[in-house]
Design a protein around this motif. Sequence first.
Motif, short mmCIF file in Angstrom:
data_model
loop_
_atom_site.label_atom_id
_atom_site.label_comp_id
_atom_site.label_asym_id
_atom_site.label_seq_id
_atom_site.Cartn_x
_atom_site.Cartn_y
_atom_site.Cartn_z
N GLY A 172 -36.58 -16.15 108.79
CA GLY A 172 -36.40 -15.09 109.77
C GLY A 172 -37.13 -15.47 111.04
N ASP A 173 -37.07 -14.60 112.04
CA ASP A 173 -37.71 -14.94 113.30
C ASP A 173 -39.22 -14.96 113.19
N GLN A 174 -39.77 -14.30 112.17
CA GLN A 174 -41.22 -14.33 111.97
C GLN A 174 -41.58 -14.61 110.52
N SER A 175 -40.74 -15.36 109.82
CA SER A 175 -40.99 -15.63 108.42
C SER A 175 -40.60 -17.06 108.08
N SER A 183 -34.81 -28.32 117.84
CA SER A 183 -34.73 -28.17 119.29
C SER A 183 -36.04 -27.70 119.89
N GLN A 184 -36.95 -27.23 119.06
CA GLN A 184 -38.25 -26.76 119.53
C GLN A 184 -39.35 -27.80 119.30
N ALA A 185 -38.98 -29.05 119.08
CA ALA A 185 -39.98 -30.11 118.88
C ALA A 185 -40.95 -30.14 120.06
N GLY A 186 -42.23 -30.22 119.75
CA GLY A 186 -43.27 -30.20 120.76
C GLY A 186 -43.87 -28.84 120.98
N ALA A 187 -43.17 -27.78 120.56
CA ALA A 187 -43.72 -26.43 120.69
C ALA A 187 -44.80 -26.21 119.64
N THR A 188 -45.62 -25.20 119.87
CA THR A 188 -46.72 -24.88 118.95
C THR A 188 -46.49 -23.50 118.37
N LEU A 189 -46.54 -23.41 117.06
CA LEU A 189 -46.40 -22.14 116.37
C LEU A 189 -47.77 -21.56 116.04
N THR A 190 -47.89 -20.24 116.20
CA THR A 190 -49.07 -19.53 115.72
C THR A 190 -48.71 -18.88 114.39
N SER A 216 -40.53 -21.99 130.99
CA SER A 216 -40.22 -23.36 130.58
C SER A 216 -41.34 -23.99 129.77
N ASN A 217 -42.49 -23.37 129.75
CA ASN A 217 -43.62 -23.98 129.04
C ASN A 217 -44.46 -22.88 128.42
N ILE A 218 -44.02 -22.35 127.30
CA ILE A 218 -44.76 -21.30 126.61
C ILE A 218 -45.85 -21.95 125.77
N ALA A 219 -47.07 -21.44 125.88
CA ALA A 219 -48.19 -22.06 125.18
C ALA A 219 -47.99 -22.05 123.67
N THR A 220 -47.68 -20.90 123.10
CA THR A 220 -47.48 -20.81 121.66
C THR A 220 -46.30 -19.91 121.36
N LEU A 221 -45.70 -20.12 120.19
CA LEU A 221 -44.61 -19.28 119.72
C LEU A 221 -45.13 -18.41 118.59
N THR A 222 -44.98 -17.10 118.74
CA THR A 222 -45.34 -16.18 117.67
C THR A 222 -44.11 -15.71 116.91
N GLN A 223 -42.92 -16.09 117.39
CA GLN A 223 -41.69 -15.84 116.65
C GLN A 223 -40.67 -16.90 117.05
N LEU A 224 -39.66 -17.08 116.21
CA LEU A 224 -38.66 -18.12 116.42
C LEU A 224 -37.37 -17.50 116.94
N THR A 280 -33.87 -17.49 116.33
CA THR A 280 -32.95 -17.93 115.27
C THR A 280 -31.60 -18.35 115.82
N GLY A 281 -31.36 -18.12 117.12
CA GLY A 281 -30.16 -18.67 117.74
C GLY A 281 -30.29 -20.16 117.95
N LYS A 282 -31.52 -20.62 118.26
CA LYS A 282 -31.78 -22.05 118.44
C LYS A 282 -32.17 -22.72 117.12
N ILE A 283 -32.88 -21.97 116.26
CA ILE A 283 -33.30 -22.50 114.96
C ILE A 283 -32.75 -21.55 113.90
N PRO A 284 -31.55 -21.78 113.40
CA PRO A 284 -30.93 -20.83 112.47
C PRO A 284 -31.72 -20.70 111.18
N ILE A 285 -31.53 -19.56 110.51
CA ILE A 285 -32.15 -19.33 109.21
C ILE A 285 -31.66 -20.41 108.25
N GLY A 286 -32.61 -20.96 107.49
CA GLY A 286 -32.29 -22.05 106.58
C GLY A 286 -32.65 -23.42 107.12
#
Length: 522
Positions: A182-185, A156-163, A107-115, A117-123
Motif C-alpha cells: 500500500g502507499d504506507q505499508s 523509479s524512486q531509486a535514490g529516494a529515502t524512505l522514512t 523535484s528533490n523531496i528529502a524523505t518519503l513518508t508514503q509511496l 502507488t501509481g509509480k510503484i504499483p502494489i506488489g
Amino acid sequence: MTEINSLGAQSAFAAQVAKASLTGELLRLSQAQPGLIPPGQTAQAEVLNLRQVGQDFMMLLRLSLPNGNQAQVQASANQPLPPGSQITLGQADSNRLAVVLQQASASNIATLTQLDTGKIPIGTLLQGKVLTSQALPGSAAQTTAFRSLVSLLNSSQAGATLTIDSPRPLAVGSLLSALVQGDQSLRFMPLSGRQDQLTIAQQLLTQTSRQASLPTLLNALQQIANAPAGNSELSATAARLLASLPTPAQLGDAKSIAQALNNSGAFLEAKLLGGLGAGVAPDLKAQLVRLVAQVLPSVPGNPTFNPALAATALAQVLPGMARSALGMLDQVSSRPQPGTFPLPSRLLQSLEEKGDLQQLLRLAAAAISRVQSHQLASLQQTGTTESGNQQTTWQTEIPLRHGQEFIPLQAKLQREDTPRQQADSQREQRDPLESLWRIDLAFDLPPLGPLQVQAQLTQGRLSGQLWAERPQTAELIDSQLGSLRERLLARGLDVGDLECHPGIPPQGPRTRLEQRWVDETA
C-alpha cells in the motif's frame, strides 16, 4: 511577518541560532573552521552522504557560500538529515553550524513518508539500504518503536529515502527487500532467510519423494524379531526397537507424552550437538540409523562398512549413504506435496523373504527419510509471521504399538510469541501459557478410521475442532463432546468452542511465514 523582516540581519540570525540550540538542530563540524560562514549570513547546503555511528549521524555537506565559492565539510548531529536534503545554515561558532531552514522542493523531496502507488504499483519488490535506526520516544507502557531511513536502490524512486517506522530496529547498513502492499505499508522479505527457506524446500521435496510410512518397516522388523531362526544380532536389534515404541495406554500423562516426543527422532541432532551421545539409545531415528549400519555390510554389492564407527559417525550412515549404495528409492511412485500435514501414507513393498536385507535396507532408509521430512517441515514452518510474531514449529511422528499393529500418530506443535513476549523470554517467571499454542494431531485408530484434531490454547483457554473421515465416527465423537468439555474443565481449563466435522480439514496454508525483518549486512 513584516515585523520579522524589519529586524536587523544580526538580531534575526541570533534568534534563529537560539532556536536551533533549543531544538537540537546544531551540526558539529569534524574540524573547526572559523569564519566559514560570515557572521550574520547564511549558506545553502545539500546533504551528500549520511551514515550512522553509534547514536550520532555523520553527514557530508556541500555548501554554497555567500562569496560564490563551494566547500564540502563533514559534520555530525543527534538527528539525521537524509541525503538530498536542502538546508540553510548559519555558523554558531567555529565548531558548530546551525540549521536555520530545511527546504524541500517538488523535484528533490528529502524523505518519503508514503509511496506513490501509481509509480510503484502494489506488489513491486523494492530493495534498499538502511541508513539510520533510532528508537522513538514513548511511555514505558507503550511498545517500543523505531524509525529508520532507508535509501531505495531500485524502481523509479531509486535514490529516494524512505522514512520507516517499525516495532524492531533495522541494522544500519543492512540490505532490505520489501513488497509494496500500500502507499504506507511494506512487507519485508528476508534475503538470506529466503535462501535458507529455498534450501529447506528443496531438501524437503527430495526427502518427501523418498520417504515411506513407518508401519511397513515395523511390520518387517516384527517378522524378523519373531523368526525362530535367523540372524540373532539383527533379531535382537529389531526386538529392541519394537520394545521402545509406546502403546496408547502409556500416553496417559504429560511425562510419558513428553518422553515419546523426545524419542520420536525429531531432536536427535540437537541431542548430539548437546553432547548427549550416550542418551540417544531410545531415539527412533538413532535406532533406525544403527539398523542401517548393521544391515549395510551384509547387502551384496555394497562396500564394506564397519558398524563400530556408527556410534561416533552417525552421519556416515544416514539415508544418503543407503540411497547411493542402492539407488532404488527414487523408483517409488506418487510423490506427495512437501510441507503438508499430515504427511500422507506411503507404502513400499514389504519383505517377501526374511533374508531380503536389500529390501530391509530400503525400508529403513525410507523410514529415516520420513523422520527427516517431519524435521524439515518443522524448519519450513518456523520463522516470523506477517504480524511480526515469532512462530516455532515442532512436527514429528510417534509410532504406537497396538497389539500386533502399529499406529503412526503425527503431531505438530506451534508456539507463537509477540515481539514483547520475545523480549521477555529471558524472564524466569514468564508463564508459557502467555504464548499462543496450536496443536495438530492425525492418526488412524481402528475401528474409528482416520481422525484429525486441531486445538488452540492461549491464556489458559482451549478451543478445538475434530475431523473424522467416516460419518458415523463424526456422529459418535459429536455425541461425546459434552463429556470431553467436562473433563477439560475438571483439569482447570477454560474451554471455548469444541466441534466435530465429517471429512478432512480445509487444505492450504493456514499461516504464512513471510519474514518481515532481516539483518543482512552489506
